[in-house]
Design a protein around this motif. Structure first.
Motif, mmCIF file in Angstrom:
data_model
loop_
_atom_site.group_PDB
_atom_site.id
_atom_site.type_symbol
_atom_site.label_atom_id
_atom_site.label_comp_id
_atom_site.label_asym_id
_atom_site.label_seq_id
_atom_site.Cartn_x
_atom_site.Cartn_y
_atom_site.Cartn_z
ATOM 1 N N SER A 165 -1.083 0.341 11.067
ATOM 2 C CA SER A 165 -0.803 1.575 11.801
ATOM 3 C C SER A 165 -0.087 1.260 13.113
ATOM 4 O O SER A 165 0.813 1.984 13.530
ATOM 5 N N SER B 79 -2.355 11.516 16.915
ATOM 6 C CA SER B 79 -2.304 12.058 15.562
ATOM 7 C C SER B 79 -1.540 11.125 14.623
ATOM 8 O O SER B 79 -1.810 11.090 13.425
ATOM 9 N N ILE B 80 -0.592 10.349 15.182
ATOM 10 C CA ILE B 80 0.153 9.402 14.348
ATOM 11 C C ILE B 80 -0.774 8.287 13.866
ATOM 12 O O ILE B 80 -0.730 7.869 12.713
ATOM 13 N N LYS C 135 -5.633 -1.068 10.758
ATOM 14 C CA LYS C 135 -5.319 -0.917 12.183
ATOM 15 C C LYS C 135 -3.970 -1.553 12.519
ATOM 16 O O LYS C 135 -3.133 -0.971 13.191
ATOM 17 N N HIS D 57 3.896 2.201 12.778
ATOM 18 C CA HIS D 57 4.085 3.546 13.332
ATOM 19 C C HIS D 57 4.058 3.598 14.857
ATOM 20 O O HIS D 57 4.947 4.163 15.465
ATOM 21 N N ASP E 219 -4.034 8.559 13.552
ATOM 22 C CA ASP E 219 -4.925 9.191 12.575
ATOM 23 C C ASP E 219 -4.240 9.292 11.225
ATOM 24 O O ASP E 219 -4.836 8.999 10.188
ATOM 25 N N ALA E 220 -2.973 9.724 11.259
ATOM 26 C CA ALA E 220 -2.247 9.914 10.012
ATOM 27 C C ALA E 220 -2.158 8.601 9.251
ATOM 28 O O ALA E 220 -2.396 8.558 8.040
ATOM 29 N N ALA E 221 -1.854 7.521 9.971
ATOM 30 C CA ALA E 221 -1.716 6.231 9.303
ATOM 31 C C ALA E 221 -3.067 5.768 8.763
ATOM 32 O O ALA E 221 -3.180 5.331 7.622
ATOM 33 N N LEU E 222 -4.120 5.892 9.594
ATOM 34 C CA LEU E 222 -5.438 5.470 9.132
ATOM 35 C C LEU E 222 -5.888 6.340 7.964
ATOM 36 O O LEU E 222 -6.537 5.874 7.039
ATOM 37 N N GLY E 223 -5.516 7.628 8.021
ATOM 38 C CA GLY E 223 -5.924 8.575 6.983
ATOM 39 C C GLY E 223 -5.370 8.241 5.611
ATOM 40 O O GLY E 223 -5.992 8.560 4.606
ATOM 41 N N VAL E 224 -4.193 7.607 5.541
ATOM 42 C CA VAL E 224 -3.689 7.233 4.219
ATOM 43 C C VAL E 224 -4.119 5.820 3.861
ATOM 44 O O VAL E 224 -3.641 5.252 2.891
ATOM 45 N N GLY E 225 -4.992 5.257 4.677
ATOM 46 C CA GLY E 225 -5.549 3.963 4.303
ATOM 47 C C GLY E 225 -4.791 2.777 4.845
ATOM 48 O O GLY E 225 -4.855 1.684 4.304
ATOM 49 N N ALA E 226 -4.039 2.972 5.933
ATOM 50 C CA ALA E 226 -3.397 1.839 6.581
ATOM 51 C C ALA E 226 -4.446 1.111 7.414
ATOM 52 O O ALA E 226 -5.364 1.733 7.937
#
Lengths: 265, 449
Positions: B342, B327-328, B339, B346, B330-337
């Motif tokens: 992320s 989920s961490i 690979k 994180h 996902d969270a990073a990718l979700g705000v547009g980080a």
């Protein structure tokens, strides 16, 4: 169902934000999404409902290419945002995801401070030139997520120390801090209690002033409460898509009717 | 609610015979007995383990602690410039110095009323044969000591047999057929000890000193080998940590899952189980014979141990990367980080405690490794001390702590055996320190998240 409220919130915005045509998704050999055509409007809340495993989350994750992270997942068909194909070779998914934010089912704040959680997106996208601007962005995002009053005195405490509902609102703040145009929410309230759910729903209602919000939900009541448009998925097919009021009061398809009345699902 | 007073369900009357829960039936008794038996086996196993651990530790302490003390003969030397000049002019310089020490010893014995009919040569067997050289080095380094009439108090190492007598290793019976020392010497030692001339005390030279030849176990120290181990650990740390972590991040986060990565994965797991001596012969073939790096060099030792440590570090790093919740990511990718963002912003910080623990365990393993070092010659006999000695860099011949311990254990004189145990105490001390550092680092990193 409260008919009055539903008609009152009928849609008058008709700009198409996201348009999906003929979308197919495969997990290995499993055909998870079959022939989905859908137009998602700007400044509108669109709900995806359907029984578990019907593909609504999978379809949602296609809209910001989160499915790219799953090796065996293959997406076919056309999905466009403002007329631009998001699966075009030239599209960098990272840039796309800055435009299409996402909130996940389980609150997943970074194990960092509340401030850092919200500031992370703006930082990596270079939205703030200096600390003062960043502070402003963080405050605006937290205010929008209705978390400012609770969090303003503890911005440097870990985000993971908040309650479940606060964490989810923090995740929403994190998502809106990058100024996306579309906000995808994958069952954002499934881990929350009714009070926190109410707060998040109010928030969604406000967010639609600026964003196109797509929400996946298991709760039909929630779909009825927050959305203007509803799409019903069943076994990978988009069965019915239309105005929320119509779907809940006068569905065209037998399956929709059965699901809404609680006979299947 | 009306049937609350109705008789108990009919199923009970018609079904199984009702039994009291106050008495155990045979089946429950058997199950309980099996459980009790299993618990007993477990306790026996743990007790056995603890027993052997206590035995091992007490053996190490009992045998090793004496190595940290040494018997010294303290003499008040009156050094004159003429005497030293004469000694420096003679052909065998140390012989003149030896005579000076012996003369002083005899003088001291006379002062204390200890009588003997031994010749100075025989009497000199009480002292370590390296002491003449020690005195000469000291005198040349401290020319101010040669002022007229001034006396300097100098501790001289006693011979290893005398030291063994003080530690209970040598008895009059065991000296009966020993050419190095006679029972008569021991009588003198007793008297000298009473006079305060012979004394057993802490010997720093064991920790800081260099190895010594077979005839002088009393001079041998582990310091140079410690330095060799230190240089090797530097090489291992600075090579295996970046390579291992980079490889695991790539394999875990970026590499596509296909046959090739599967093959690499299986091979890494297999490499972790390859006997270390295989890495030794690989290092001999590649680093020394093919590339031409010098033998016995800590650089080569470090390279070989790096090869050996890499699988451990890669496996533990991948495990701790896997343990970071998806989920961490996902969270990073979700705000547009991206690979990489992320992973580095994180995932890696969250995996850090595990990576550090794995690295330190790998290093500790490498620190205690002996077999591969024997093959690349990391058993150099370095009898001169640093920093003026040869053991001062990555390319100079050196030894390593476990190899030094092995060398001592191999030698015939029981005095070396005692030093081997002492060396093990120091090695265990290092391992313990490393583990404590691992725990502290892990705690500190965990607190931040």
């Amino acid at each position: 169902m409260d008919d009055l409220r539903l008609t009152e919130r009928s849609v008058d915005q008709t700009d198409i934000k996201i348009s999906a045509r003929n979308v197919q998704v495969f997990y290995g050999d499993t055909h998870a999404i079959k022939d989905v055509d859908v137009d998602i409007e700007d400044k509108t809340v669109t709900a995806f409902i359907g029984p578990s495993g019907c593909g609504k989350s999978t379809f949602l994750r296609c809209l910001n290419r989160m499915n790219d992270t799953i090796d065996i997942c293959r997406v076919e068909g056309d999905i466009t945002i403002d007329g631009e194909d998001i699966y075009d070779r030239r599209v960098d998914p990272v840039q796309l995801r800055a435009k299409v934010g996402m909130v996940f089912q389980k609150p997943n704040p970074f194990p960092k401070s509340i401030y850092d959680n919200v500031a992370y997106g703006p930082k990596i996208h270079g939205l703030a030139k200096n600390k003062a601007e960043l502070d402003e962005i963080v405050e605006r995002a937290l205010r929008r997520a209705a978390l400012w009053n609770e969090a303003k005195d503890r911005l440097q405490t870990p985000g993971t120390g908040l309650s479940g509902g606060q964490q989810q609102r923090l995740c929403i703040a994190r998502a809106v801090a990058t100024e996306p145009e579309v906000l995808l929410m994958d069952e954002p309230c499934s881990a929350l209690d009714p009070i926190a759910t109410g707060q998040v729903e109010e928030l969604i209602d406000e967010l639609k002033q600026d964003y196109s919000v797509v929400i996946v939900t298991h709760s039909m009541q929630q779909a009825a409460r927050v959305s203007q448009k509803t799409a019903f998925f069943h076994l990978g097919n988009l069965v019915e898509y239309g105005e929320t009021g119509k779907i809940f009061t006068n569905p065209e398809d037998k399956r929709t009717e059965s699901y809404i009345s609680g006979r299947i699902g | 609610m009306t049937d609350a007073t109705a008789p108990l369900p009919a199923a009970r009357a018609t079904g199984r015979k009702s039994s009291s829960i106050l008495e155990l039936d045979a089946r429950t008794r058997r199950r309980n007995a099996a459980e009790a038996r299993f618990k007993t086996y477990g306790i026996i196993a743990i007790c056995l383990g603890l027993f052997f651990l206590v035995w091992l530790l007490s053996a190490i302490v009992r045998n090793g602690v004496p190595a940290f003390t040494q018997t010294f003969v303290t003499l008040e030397m009156e050094l004159s410039a003429e005497e030293v000049a004469a000694a420096e002019a003679s052909v065998v310089k140390t012989s003149a110095y030896r005579d000076m020490i012996r003369a002083e010893l005899i003088e001291q014995m006379e002062l204390n009323g200890i009588e003997t009919d031994m010749t100075p040569e025989v009497l000199g067997q009480l002292l370590s044969s390296g002491e003449a050289n020690q005195l000469r080095t000291w005198v040349l380094e401290n020319p101010s000591s040669m002022t007229e009439g001034a006396t300097v108090t100098l501790p001289f190492l006693a011979a290893s047999r005398v030291d063994g007598y003080a530690k209970g290793r040598v008895t009059r019976e065991s000296l009966a057929r020993d050419s190095n020392l006679s029972p008569a010497h021991l009588d003198l030692v007793d008297q000298l000890e009473e006079a305060g001339i012979v004394e057993r005390r802490f010997n720093l030279a064991f920790i800081t000193g260099s190895d010594a030849s077979d005839a002088r176990p009393e001079q041998a120290g582990i310091g140079v080998a410690m330095l060799g181990s230190f240089f090797m650990m530097l090489v291992v740390l600075f090579l295996s940590l970046p390579i291992g972590v980079a490889a695991s991040i790539y394999l875990e986060e970026f590499a596509p899952k296909n046959r090739i990565t599967d093959f690499i994965e299986v091979n890494i797991s297999n490499l972790a189980a390859v006997p270390s001596i295989v890495f030794g012969i690989l290092g001999l073939a590649i680093f020394i014979q093919f590339i031409g790096l010098p033998q016995s060099a800590p650089l080569v030792g470090g390279l070989v141990l790096t090869l050996m440590t890499l699988p451990t570090i890669i496996i533990s790093t991948r495990a701790s990367l896997k343990a970071v919740p998806p989920s961490i990511r996902d969270a990073a990718l979700g705000v547009g980080a991206s690979k990489m963002q992320s992973v580095f912003h994180h995932v890696l910080p969250l995996a850090m405690p595990g990576i550090l623990t794995g690295t330190i365990i790998g290093l500790a393993q490498a620190l205690g490794e002996t077999a591969p070092l024997l093959l690349i010659g990391m058993v150099g006999f370095i009898a001169s001390n640093y920093p003026d000695g040869v053991a001062s860099g990555f390319l100079d011949p050196n030894s390593a702590m476990p190899a030094q311990i092995y060398e001592w254990a191999k030698r015939a004189d029981p005095a070396f055996y005692e030093r081997a145990w002492g060396g093990i105490i120091i090695l265990l001390g290092f391992l313990l320190t490393m583990n404590i550092i691992a725990i502290i680092l892990r705690r500190r990193f965990e607190r931040r998240w």
